[in-house]
Design a protein around this motif. Structure first.
Motif, PDB file in Angstrom:
ATOM      1  N   GLU A  14     -31.209 -19.005  26.078  1.00 49.04           N
ATOM      2  CA  GLU A  14     -32.416 -18.549  26.774  1.00 49.04           C
ATOM      3  C   GLU A  14     -33.612 -18.681  25.834  1.00 49.04           C
ATOM      4  O   GLU A  14     -33.639 -18.100  24.758  1.00 49.04           O
ATOM      5  CB  GLU A  14     -32.232 -17.089  27.216  1.00 49.04           C
ATOM      6  CG  GLU A  14     -33.246 -16.656  28.238  1.00 49.04           C
ATOM      7  CD  GLU A  14     -33.001 -15.214  28.705  1.00 49.04           C
ATOM      8  OE1 GLU A  14     -33.566 -14.842  29.740  1.00 49.04           O
ATOM      9  OE2 GLU A  14     -32.245 -14.462  28.035  1.00 49.04           O
ATOM     10  N   GLY A  49     -35.597 -16.820  32.083  1.00 52.30           N
ATOM     11  CA  GLY A  49     -35.307 -17.796  33.138  1.00 52.30           C
ATOM     12  C   GLY A  49     -35.386 -19.254  32.715  1.00 52.30           C
ATOM     13  O   GLY A  49     -35.297 -20.147  33.546  1.00 52.30           O
ATOM     14  N   THR A  87     -31.820 -17.904  37.360  1.00 52.16           N
ATOM     15  CA  THR A  87     -31.005 -16.835  36.780  1.00 52.16           C
ATOM     16  C   THR A  87     -29.885 -17.499  35.993  1.00 52.16           C
ATOM     17  O   THR A  87     -29.620 -18.696  36.151  1.00 52.16           O
ATOM     18  CB  THR A  87     -30.380 -15.954  37.876  1.00 52.16           C
ATOM     19  OG1 THR A  87     -29.486 -16.787  38.650  1.00 52.16           O
ATOM     20  CG2 THR A  87     -31.441 -15.349  38.793  1.00 52.16           C
ATOM     21  N   TRP A  88     -29.197 -16.727  35.169  1.00 51.09           N
ATOM     22  CA  TRP A  88     -28.048 -17.279  34.430  1.00 51.09           C
ATOM     23  C   TRP A  88     -27.063 -17.936  35.401  1.00 51.09           C
ATOM     24  O   TRP A  88     -26.587 -19.047  35.169  1.00 51.09           O
ATOM     25  CB  TRP A  88     -27.312 -16.166  33.669  1.00 51.09           C
ATOM     26  CG  TRP A  88     -27.998 -15.699  32.424  1.00 51.09           C
ATOM     27  CD1 TRP A  88     -28.689 -14.536  32.263  1.00 51.09           C
ATOM     28  CD2 TRP A  88     -28.048 -16.381  31.157  1.00 51.09           C
ATOM     29  NE1 TRP A  88     -29.174 -14.464  30.982  1.00 51.09           N
ATOM     30  CE2 TRP A  88     -28.796 -15.570  30.281  1.00 51.09           C
ATOM     31  CE3 TRP A  88     -27.540 -17.598  30.684  1.00 51.09           C
ATOM     32  CZ2 TRP A  88     -29.033 -15.920  28.953  1.00 51.09           C
ATOM     33  CZ3 TRP A  88     -27.776 -17.950  29.359  1.00 51.09           C
ATOM     34  CH2 TRP A  88     -28.515 -17.118  28.512  1.00 51.09           C
TER      35      TRP A  88
END
Ligand code: 5GP
Ligand code: MN
Length: 341
Positions: free
Chosen positions: A257, A261, A298-299
């Motif tokens: 990350e 996001g 999102t992940w």
């Protein structure tokens, strides 16, 4: 082409060398190898990078002379751009206005230079720099040898990857003859972790998951981890390779990350599984077995997307490395046992 590069080196005098942001072993080793080559010819030359050398490469001859800047602020006769798939990868302003010489071994590279020398059969750009030494008649000094050896060692994954060829070993052998001590270089590169990096490694590995086929692994490094552990930007490098040690795993995605996001993603694969093609789908690139791109969302969204494409890449691969290995195992088990009389 090589002959054009030789000619311009002979006729020009004032050079800069640059490579991609967050330089690695091949980009730094090749850039510094070329630096020593040009110095030996009495040329005026400097290495200019946007980002500083990672800890692992600070002992390379010439590493302390690399100028770190976001802008090309001089007029050079030529700027060598090493190991970059496009002109934006060095992250340097004003690069477009220069006489650019593009030297790369990625087959996906854009021909953005005034001169382009691309050799996708080279295991590392370091091999090309070695060939350039021979072509311009420069002696391979210990400095050049250490830089080029570092490029070869790192871009072949310590001579593990499929880009490792007879030519790689032949050049490596010449480099050892020229004064490289392989143990010293390996020590400097691979035993250079900080304790924070070890801690990060343990946390990232704890996030390892595989898909339902057991062939694709994912890893996560969150902003929270990076902030809490106080990690350097480079500390995540190499972690993507760990799941590759699992026999059944054919592809790995490591999502780091970068902002909420936004995930810088490293991809790795075995055999014919082509992750460069997968990365290109997300405006990234790289090599068949090592590539990168940026994902968003999102992940779960980001992972779902990349896993779906990796799945497709595995299906498309000719050899089905995993299937081959399973078959080999079965054959091993069903081989008639030799009887001892
Ligand atoms: P790594 O995962 O080690 O950062 O990168 C693996 C390979 O993919 C390297 O050869 C690197 O140059 C390439 N690569 C990584 N990210 C990108 C990207 O965003 N664009 C392109 N074109 N290549 C990338
Ligand atoms: Mn490379």
């Amino acid at each position: 082409m090589l002959s054009q590069v030789v000619e311009l080196i002979e006729h020009k005098r004032f050079f800069a060398i640059t490579s991609h942001m967050r330089p690695d072993g091949d980009s730094l080793g090749s850039s510094l190898g070329l630096y020593w080559l040009l110095r030996q010819l009495g040329k005026s030359v400097e290495v200019v990078m946007r980002d500083p050398a990672p800890q692992a490469y600070r002992k390379l001859p010439g590493a302390c002379e690399v100028r770190t800047t976001p802008t090309i602020d001089r007029e050079y006769d030529a700027v060598f751009v090493i190991e970059c798939s496009d002109i934006t990868r060095p992250g340097l302003d004003n690069l477009q206005q220069q006489f650019v010489v593009n030297i790369d071994h990625h087959s996906t590279t854009a021909l953005f230079g005034t001169v382009n020398w691309i050799d996708s059969t080279a295991s590392a750009v370091g091999e090309m720099i070695y060939n350039l030494c021979k072509a311009v008649g420069v002696r391979v000094t210990r400095e050049i040898a250490e830089c080029v050896y570092t490029a070869l060692l790192t871009d072949t994954g310590s001579f593990h990857y499929s880009n490792t060829s007879e030519r790689t070993f032949k050049i490596a052998s010449e480099l050892v003859r020229a004064g490289v001590r392989p143990a010293k270089i390996a020590e400097a590169i691979f035993n250079s972790y900080s304790w924070n990096k070890l801690t990060l490694l343990s946390e990232v590995l704890a996030t390892a998951r595989h898909d339902e086929t057991g062939r694709i692994a994912t890893l996560r490094q969150s902003l929270e981890m990076t902030a809490r552990l106080g990690n350097a930007d480079e500390d995540g490098d190499g972690i993507v390779n760990y799941p590759m040690s699992v026999r059944a795993i054919e592809a790995v995605a490591f999502l780091k990350e970068h902002a909420p996001g936004v995930y810088r993603t490293s991809l790795r694969s075995k055999g014919d599984v082509n992750v460069a093609r997968v990365a290109e789908k997300f405006s990234g690139g790289g090599h068949r077995n090592a590539a990168g791109c940026t994902l968003y969302g999102t992940w779960e969204e980001a992972e779902e997307k990349i896993v779906a494409y990796l799945h497709e890449a595995i299906e498309r691969s000719a050899s089905h490395a995993g299937a081959d290995r399973l078959r080999a195992d079965e054959e091993e088990l069903t081989q008639p046992q030799e009887t001892i009389a």
